[in-house]
Design an enzyme around this catalytic site. Structure first.
Site, PDB file in Angstrom:
ATOM      1  N   CYS A   1     -31.105  25.125  30.354  1.00 10.27           N
ATOM      2  CA  CYS A   1     -32.477  25.345  29.901  1.00 10.27           C
ATOM      3  C   CYS A   1     -32.773  26.842  29.892  1.00 10.27           C
ATOM      4  O   CYS A   1     -33.061  27.438  30.930  1.00 10.27           O
ATOM      5  CB  CYS A   1     -33.475  24.606  30.788  1.00 10.27           C
TER       6      CYS A   1
ATOM      7  N   CYS B   1     -36.221  27.941  31.292  1.00  8.44           N
ATOM      8  CA  CYS B   1     -36.300  27.911  32.756  1.00  8.44           C
ATOM      9  C   CYS B   1     -35.432  29.000  33.377  1.00  8.44           C
ATOM     10  O   CYS B   1     -35.830  29.614  34.375  1.00  8.44           O
ATOM     11  CB  CYS B   1     -35.908  26.531  33.286  1.00  8.44           C
TER      12      CYS B   1
END
Length: 178
Positions: free
Chosen positions: A132, A135
């Site tokens: 991700c 993130c």
């Protein structure tokens, strides 16, 4: 099976993983005990490999307090959810999704009970495993702003990469043994 026995049982084709585990975990000099073992736990949770996770949690109990151990498991759990949600934002070309509230409970981000930077490092490790980018950027920026060095971040990512790579090897080993 103990974690050391599990690591030592890796097949010859995964010898580099055994060697890297030994240098990065058994003989670690770059991270605090909490940073190291929290990273190992959160990363093991992210592998979804039951044998590895069980062995890691059992060994980590010798190095972390119950609060620290639960926080590391919580980082693996919450980032499993967040990484899917925020990776979708990144992958979708529809920018509207980024303006909508997440409506996901994330209380553990404030109530984990451990050093904030360590929890962020564990979250970063799981985010790297789960791919991700949003993130990864977020957690890396938070710890950098709080004074964590690139060397510490790189050490965490090395550990999580090795722990993650062990999971599929153990899956293959179990499948061929069955």
């Amino acid at each position: 099976m103990s974690l050391d026995a599990l690591i030592d049982s890796l097949p010859d084709y995964a010898k580099d993983l055994r060697l890297n585990y030994s240098s990065l975990v058994r003989n670690n000099t770059e991270l605090t005990k909490q940073q190291l073992w929290g990273t190992v736990v959160a990363s093991a949770v992210a592998t979804r490999n039951a044998a590895l996770t069980a062995a890691v949690v059992a060994e980590a109990a010798n190095h972390l307090s119950p609060v620290e151990l639960d926080a590391a498991k919580a980082a693996g759990a919450i980032m499993g959810m967040n990484n899917i949600y925020y990776r979708f934002h990144h992958l979708s070309s529809n920018e509207k999704y980024s303006t909508l509230p997440a409506k996901l409970r994330m209380n553990v981000l404030r109530s984990h009970g451990v050093d904030h930077n360590d929890f962020e490092l564990w979250s970063l490790a799981v985010s790297a495993i789960n791919g991700c980018g949003k993130c990864v950027d977020s957690h890396e920026n938070v710890v950098r702003q709080k004074g964590v060095t690139e060397e510490t971040i790189a050490a965490v990512i090395r550990v999580c990469s090795v722990v993650h790579a062990i999971g599929p090897v153990l899956e293959e080993k179990a499948a061929t043994a069955a």
